[in-house]
Design an enzyme around this catalytic site. Structure first.
Site, PDB file in Angstrom:
ATOM      1  N   HIS A  79      16.381 -12.519 -12.755  1.00  0.00           N
ATOM      2  CA  HIS A  79      16.504 -13.972 -12.851  1.00  0.00           C
ATOM      3  C   HIS A  79      15.761 -14.647 -11.710  1.00  0.00           C
ATOM      4  CE1 HIS A  79      20.430 -13.770 -15.438  1.00  0.00           C
ATOM      5  NE2 HIS A  79      19.404 -13.179 -15.993  1.00  0.00           N
TER       6      HIS A  79
ATOM      7  N   ASP B  28      19.870  -9.448 -13.289  1.00  0.00           N
ATOM      8  CA  ASP B  28      20.186 -10.691 -12.589  1.00  0.00           C
ATOM      9  C   ASP B  28      19.200 -10.836 -11.434  1.00  0.00           C
ATOM     10  OD1 ASP B  28      21.569 -12.995 -11.522  1.00  0.00           O
ATOM     11  OD2 ASP B  28      23.389 -12.289 -12.490  1.00  0.00           O
TER      12      ASP B  28
END
Length: 517
Positions: free
Chosen positions: A324, A290
């Site tokens: 991300h 993430d």
């Protein structure tokens, strides 16, 4: 010039002062008290196995390199070996009680040492005035049975009626499983050494069934309302959710840490400082499932009740290999972010580089001010710059008309506010989706966005993708600078190469200045 970032009783973290991003201009040898230790090519590096209360001299030698510094290691009251309390360290025996007893017995100002071995443990609670040191071949390994993780309440009332906060996740004070290492209302804590803290989540159901949990998953390391906290040198990996989560804490230093998790692991953000004051993240390396660094300050409830912004953060000389977003603000920033400097960082292969995300409903205290991004290198980042006021992830009302409506809605207590952003001295190669994608709210436009000395080029084989997470998102490919609902736009000495269509697409602005573009 050499700068001492952190010095403990047995380790030191040093930083070369220059203008390069993460990697040093040339390799060099590290010499400690006349003895060569190793060669290095990064701006930040560490030495371990030092003696307490001892003066050391470090020299750097190489082609065009001649730097030195002296420092004294900290004094310590005592150092204890965890094996003397019954820890086995074979990766199979439950070492929980031995570690817990050793922490309880450790005098203030002491160091608990983990020699080489794998120490399987259930969650542990740290205390004030202690150092936990992991040797190079030492691993603290997380327990795999979820039922053996105690539940910590988010907020409860003390006997005199005062609200006491103990846990939270994704911007709310909610019950959570206790993290592998936790400290509550404590101070002067250090976790150091070249060893590993492994959450072991790949062998649990924390990654496979996480959407159905009624209780928030544990972090790897969680500091709640602590001050003077340091993490130095460790490898943190495979957390059930966020890896390092400083929460309403002060003076947090994270130096020369490597944080990793598989690309497909859910919500394994590397570092999420939430409503903290004075955070330094320097010389760290990331590759996670993430965001690499996500700065937060709660959702609207905590942003209103506590109104504690994320303040005085420095991110420098870090390498983001996958994630991300490399450096993200939000989306839970109900109390805002201010005084943030991100510099000398290298982003390589992340989905987005500098990523800011919020939405209607974060509240009037959700304001970002005094934020600067300077001297950053990016390679293979799909969209280097994103400011998204239409973020649609995580919340129950994510698909409501209130979130996605493009009309100018009334400004009220729920409306976030974005200040000024400066993007300076950025070099981005092999982008794919967009050079930048900045989309503000019509009723509360972003105050100002400035680009200065920025170069962005696109990969020849660029693939279409979604530049930001929003309802009804449209794929883009080789899009130039896209800005909507920004009051003042300044573009100075900016080069965009390989885009399709116009290099600058701007709408709903009050002023637009371009120079050398």
């Amino acid at each position: 010039m050499l700068r001492v970032l952190y010095v403990g009783a047995t380790s030191v973290c040093l930083e070369r002062v220059n203008n390069e991003a993460y990697y040093a201009p040339q390799s060099f040898s590290v010499i400690l008290d006349g003895q060569e230790q190793f060669s290095c090519n990064t701006n930040v590096f560490s030495l371990y196995g030092l003696k307490s209360s001892h003066v050391y001299a470090v020299e750097l030698k190489g082609d065009g390199v001649d730097e030195s510094v002296c420092f004294r290691t900290k004094a310590e009251n005592c150092a204890l070996n965890v094996r003397d309390f019954g820890a086995v360290g074979d990766g199979e025996h439950d070492d929980t009680d031995a570690i817990r007893t050793a922490i309880g017995c450790l005098p203030a100002g002491g160091r608990l040492y983990f020699p080489a071995g794998i120490y399987l443990t259930r969650p542990q609670m740290l205390k004030s005035h202690m150092t936990l040191e992991l040797a190079r071949e030492a691993t603290l390994l997380g327990w795999t049975n979820r039922e053996d993780y105690p539940v910590i309440p988010g907020c409860i009332s003390s006997l005199d009626g005062e609200d006491m906060y103990f846990g939270g996740f994704e911007g709310n004070a909610v019950p959570m499983y206790q993290s592998l290492l936790t400290a509550q209302y404590a101070e002067d804590i250090a976790i150091v050494g070249p060893g590993t803290i492994d959450g072991n989540a790949q062998n649990t159901d924390f990654w496979t069934n996480f959407r159905n949990f009624k209780t928030a998953r544990p972090r790897l390391v969680f500091f709640n309302r602590c001050k003077d906290v340091t993490l130095h040198g460790v490898h943190a990996c495979n957390s059930p959710s966020w890896q390092l989560h400083p929460y309403y804490s002060e003076h947090v230093g994270i130096y020369d840490v490597f944080i990793s998790a598989p690309k497909n692991s859910p919500n394994t953000d590397a570092i999420d400082p939430e409503s903290c004051d004075g955070v330094e993240i320097i010389g760290c390396r990331f590759s996670v499932g993430d965001d690499c660094i996500a700065i937060k300050s709660g959702k609207i409830e905590l942003g209103t009740a506590l109104n504690k912004s994320a303040d005085h953060h420095t991110i420098r000389n870090c390498l983001m290999d996958f994630g991300h977003g490399a450096v993200t603000l939000g989306s839970e920033i109900g109390a805002g972010v201010k005084n943030l400097m991100v510099t000398q960082c290298y982003f390589r292969g992340t989905d987005r580089g500098l990523r800011i995300k919020s939405r209607r409903g974060r509240g009037k205290n959700c304001r970002i001010d005094a934020v600067e991004f300077d001297n950053i290198r990016m390679e293979g980042v799909l969209t280097p710059i994103v400011i998204n006021l239409w973020y649609n992830c995580c919340d129950p009302d994510r698909e409501s008309e209130y979130v996605w409506c493009r009309e100018c809605l009334p400004v009220d207590e729920r409306t976030p506010r974005m200040g000024s952003f400066l993007f300076r001295n950025l070099t981005c190669t092999d982008a794919q989706v967009a050079a930048c994608y900045i989309d503000g709210l019509p009723e509360m436009p972003i105050e100002e966005v400035s680009f200065e000395n920025v170069s962005i080029s696109f990969a020849e084989d660029a693939k279409p993708g979604i530049p930001m997470m929003e309802n009804f998102a449209v794929e883009r490919c080789r899009l130039g600078l896209y800005l909507d609902n920004v009051r003042r736009i300044s573009v100075k000495n900016v080069k965009i190469e390989g885009c399709e269509g116009e290099k600058l697409i701007a709408s709903h602005y009050e002023s637009l200045q371009t120079e050398d573009f």
